[in-house]
Design a protein around this motif. Sequence first.
Motif, PDB file in Angstrom:
ATOM      1  N   GLU A  27       0.821  -1.210   0.000  1.00 16.53           N
ATOM      2  CA  GLU A  27       0.000   0.000   0.000  1.00 16.53           C
ATOM      3  C   GLU A  27       0.855   1.261   0.000  1.00 16.53           C
ATOM      4  O   GLU A  27       1.866   1.345   0.691  1.00 16.53           O
ATOM      5  CB  GLU A  27      -0.922  -0.014   1.219  1.00 16.53           C
ATOM      6  CG  GLU A  27      -1.975   1.067   1.218  1.00 16.53           C
ATOM      7  CD  GLU A  27      -2.967   0.879   2.356  1.00 16.53           C
ATOM      8  OE1 GLU A  27      -2.986   1.735   3.262  1.00 16.53           O
ATOM      9  OE2 GLU A  27      -3.723  -0.129   2.333  1.00 16.53           O
TER      10      GLU A  27
ATOM     11  N   THR B 268       0.172   5.749  -0.384  1.00 18.31           N
ATOM     12  CA  THR B 268      -0.700   6.905  -0.604  1.00 18.31           C
ATOM     13  C   THR B 268       0.027   7.907  -1.491  1.00 18.31           C
ATOM     14  O   THR B 268       1.157   8.302  -1.203  1.00 18.31           O
ATOM     15  CB  THR B 268      -1.094   7.567   0.724  1.00 18.31           C
ATOM     16  OG1 THR B 268      -1.831   6.624   1.521  1.00 18.31           O
ATOM     17  CG2 THR B 268      -1.960   8.793   0.479  1.00 18.31           C
TER      18      THR B 268
ATOM     19  N   ARG C 146      -2.076  -1.772  -3.632  1.00 21.44           N
ATOM     20  CA  ARG C 146      -3.189  -0.839  -3.428  1.00 21.44           C
ATOM     21  C   ARG C 146      -2.632   0.579  -3.399  1.00 21.44           C
ATOM     22  O   ARG C 146      -1.843   0.931  -2.514  1.00 21.44           O
ATOM     23  CB  ARG C 146      -3.922  -1.149  -2.128  1.00 21.44           C
ATOM     24  CG  ARG C 146      -5.110  -0.197  -1.846  1.00 21.44           C
ATOM     25  CD  ARG C 146      -5.733  -0.480  -0.480  1.00 21.44           C
ATOM     26  NE  ARG C 146      -6.314  -1.820  -0.460  1.00 21.44           N
ATOM     27  CZ  ARG C 146      -6.172  -2.658   0.552  1.00 21.44           C
ATOM     28  NH1 ARG C 146      -5.455  -2.313   1.613  1.00 21.44           N
ATOM     29  NH2 ARG C 146      -6.728  -3.856   0.516  1.00 21.44           N
TER      30      ARG C 146
ATOM     31  N   LYS D 232      -3.502   4.592  -3.105  1.00 21.28           N
ATOM     32  CA  LYS D 232      -4.523   5.535  -2.663  1.00 21.28           C
ATOM     33  C   LYS D 232      -4.165   6.926  -3.186  1.00 21.28           C
ATOM     34  O   LYS D 232      -3.207   7.541  -2.702  1.00 21.28           O
ATOM     35  CB  LYS D 232      -4.620   5.535  -1.139  1.00 21.28           C
ATOM     36  CG  LYS D 232      -5.099   4.219  -0.554  1.00 21.28           C
ATOM     37  CD  LYS D 232      -5.237   4.321   0.961  1.00 21.28           C
ATOM     38  CE  LYS D 232      -5.812   3.042   1.556  1.00 21.28           C
ATOM     39  NZ  LYS D 232      -5.961   3.140   3.024  1.00 21.28           N
TER      40      LYS D 232
ATOM     41  N   GLU E 207      -4.799  10.730  -3.426  1.00 21.45           N
ATOM     42  CA  GLU E 207      -5.471  11.831  -2.727  1.00 21.45           C
ATOM     43  C   GLU E 207      -5.295  13.107  -3.553  1.00 21.45           C
ATOM     44  O   GLU E 207      -4.232  13.722  -3.559  1.00 21.45           O
ATOM     45  CB  GLU E 207      -4.881  12.013  -1.331  1.00 21.45           C
ATOM     46  CG  GLU E 207      -5.589  13.089  -0.519  1.00 21.45           C
ATOM     47  CD  GLU E 207      -5.012  13.249   0.883  1.00 21.45           C
ATOM     48  OE1 GLU E 207      -5.557  14.044   1.653  1.00 21.45           O
ATOM     49  OE2 GLU E 207      -4.002  12.570   1.182  1.00 21.45           O
TER      50      GLU E 207
ATOM     51  N   VAL F 290     -10.021  10.551  -1.422  1.00 25.77           N
ATOM     52  CA  VAL F 290      -9.035   9.486  -1.635  1.00 25.77           C
ATOM     53  C   VAL F 290      -9.674   8.403  -2.500  1.00 25.77           C
ATOM     54  O   VAL F 290     -10.735   7.873  -2.166  1.00 25.77           O
ATOM     55  CB  VAL F 290      -8.558   8.883  -0.303  1.00 25.77           C
ATOM     56  CG1 VAL F 290      -7.606   7.717  -0.571  1.00 25.77           C
ATOM     57  CG2 VAL F 290      -7.857   9.952   0.542  1.00 25.77           C
ATOM     58  N   THR F 291      -9.041   8.107  -3.627  1.00 26.65           N
ATOM     59  CA  THR F 291      -9.528   7.084  -4.559  1.00 26.65           C
ATOM     60  C   THR F 291      -8.544   5.919  -4.562  1.00 26.65           C
ATOM     61  O   THR F 291      -7.342   6.109  -4.761  1.00 26.65           O
ATOM     62  CB  THR F 291      -9.676   7.649  -5.976  1.00 26.65           C
ATOM     63  OG1 THR F 291     -10.546   8.798  -5.937  1.00 26.65           O
ATOM     64  CG2 THR F 291     -10.251   6.612  -6.920  1.00 26.65           C
ATOM     65  N   THR F 292      -9.054   4.712  -4.365  1.00 25.59           N
ATOM     66  CA  THR F 292      -8.198   3.525  -4.269  1.00 25.59           C
ATOM     67  C   THR F 292      -8.269   2.701  -5.547  1.00 25.59           C
ATOM     68  O   THR F 292      -9.355   2.447  -6.074  1.00 25.59           O
ATOM     69  CB  THR F 292      -8.636   2.651  -3.078  1.00 25.59           C
ATOM     70  OG1 THR F 292      -8.540   3.416  -1.877  1.00 25.59           O
ATOM     71  CG2 THR F 292      -7.748   1.423  -2.961  1.00 25.59           C
TER      72      THR F 292
ATOM     73  N   GLU G  21      -6.527  -0.974  -7.243  1.00 25.32           N
ATOM     74  CA  GLU G  21      -5.795  -2.185  -6.877  1.00 25.32           C
ATOM     75  C   GLU G  21      -5.461  -3.009  -8.115  1.00 25.32           C
ATOM     76  O   GLU G  21      -6.246  -3.055  -9.072  1.00 25.32           O
ATOM     77  CB  GLU G  21      -6.615  -3.024  -5.886  1.00 25.32           C
ATOM     78  CG  GLU G  21      -6.862  -2.336  -4.555  1.00 25.32           C
ATOM     79  CD  GLU G  21      -7.532  -3.258  -3.548  1.00 25.32           C
ATOM     80  OE1 GLU G  21      -7.727  -4.456  -3.874  1.00 25.32           O
ATOM     81  OE2 GLU G  21      -7.861  -2.800  -2.434  1.00 25.32           O
TER      82      GLU G  21
END
Length: 312
Positions: A91, A93, A114, A116, A118, A145-147, A149
Amino acid sequence: MVNKTALIGSIASLGIVFSIASGEATAQKSHDTHSSPTVQTNQFQRIDQPLENKIAVTLGGLGLIGLQLWWFLLSKPKSQKAVTTGGNVQEVTVSVDGGYDPSRIVVQAGIPVRLKFERKDPSSCLEQVVIPDFRIAADLPLNQVTTVEFTPKQAGTYLFTCGMNMFRGEIHAEASDIQSTVIKEEKTMKEPQPKSFSSIDEHETTVEQRIQKTTINVDKGYAPNHVVVQAGQRVQLNFLRENPSNCLAKLLIPEFGVAADLPLNQLTSIEFTPEKPGEYAFTCGMKMFRGAISVQAADASEEKVSTQIHFS
């Protein structure tokens, strides 16, 4: 990482400061020169600056030039390694503000990722992120925040860009020792193949009335994105567009003179006859999503031709 807008603002501020300092020095010198009574004249007079002022202004200008050259030519993107969470997911960000921070993400191949995003920048250019290799085109609402994957199956470098392809970043997938061992074992167990690729799904394209047919779903890319056909026989590709993105609204197959619109949620049929074996690309209108058509030499004994999906 300081974004480009803030840095340019800082450079401009420094320029203004040096201009003001130079102007004050000029005004002071002019006042000192004309403090004693003199006869007024309409002619401009050249005022010599003190040597220390000239040196200060020159060094300031050189410093600004050097800072600009470093920023645009020598500065490197900020890199960050993904952190593996308890669910065995890597993960990171990513701040979207005048670009991407970090703009280089290091992950391990074979493990889910993943990201994220922002988004803080209201620019319309940054309202979408596109990762072509994983068939991702996601909208980024402002101040949210858009995730997204995906799982990079193989080691390599994969680009991600804004919707207008002006801002870029990269995902660097490194092969782990375990994955390298598994890949070597799989290669030794399999017979040599004419072409090596990772198969995700497999379909059969039937030959009806000497026409080779298959259906391709258009949603975050093309599925399948690799079609194998025979030369000398008519081909019919049926494209079903399910993604409203304007990027996928048009289909281009330059070698066969195809430039077709793909209406949303409608089946669009494209027909052509490949005469020569080879590899032929098909892309979206902006050439961000791609697929390939492999034309093989005709074999009268075969009645069916397979299509396969694979990551490039």
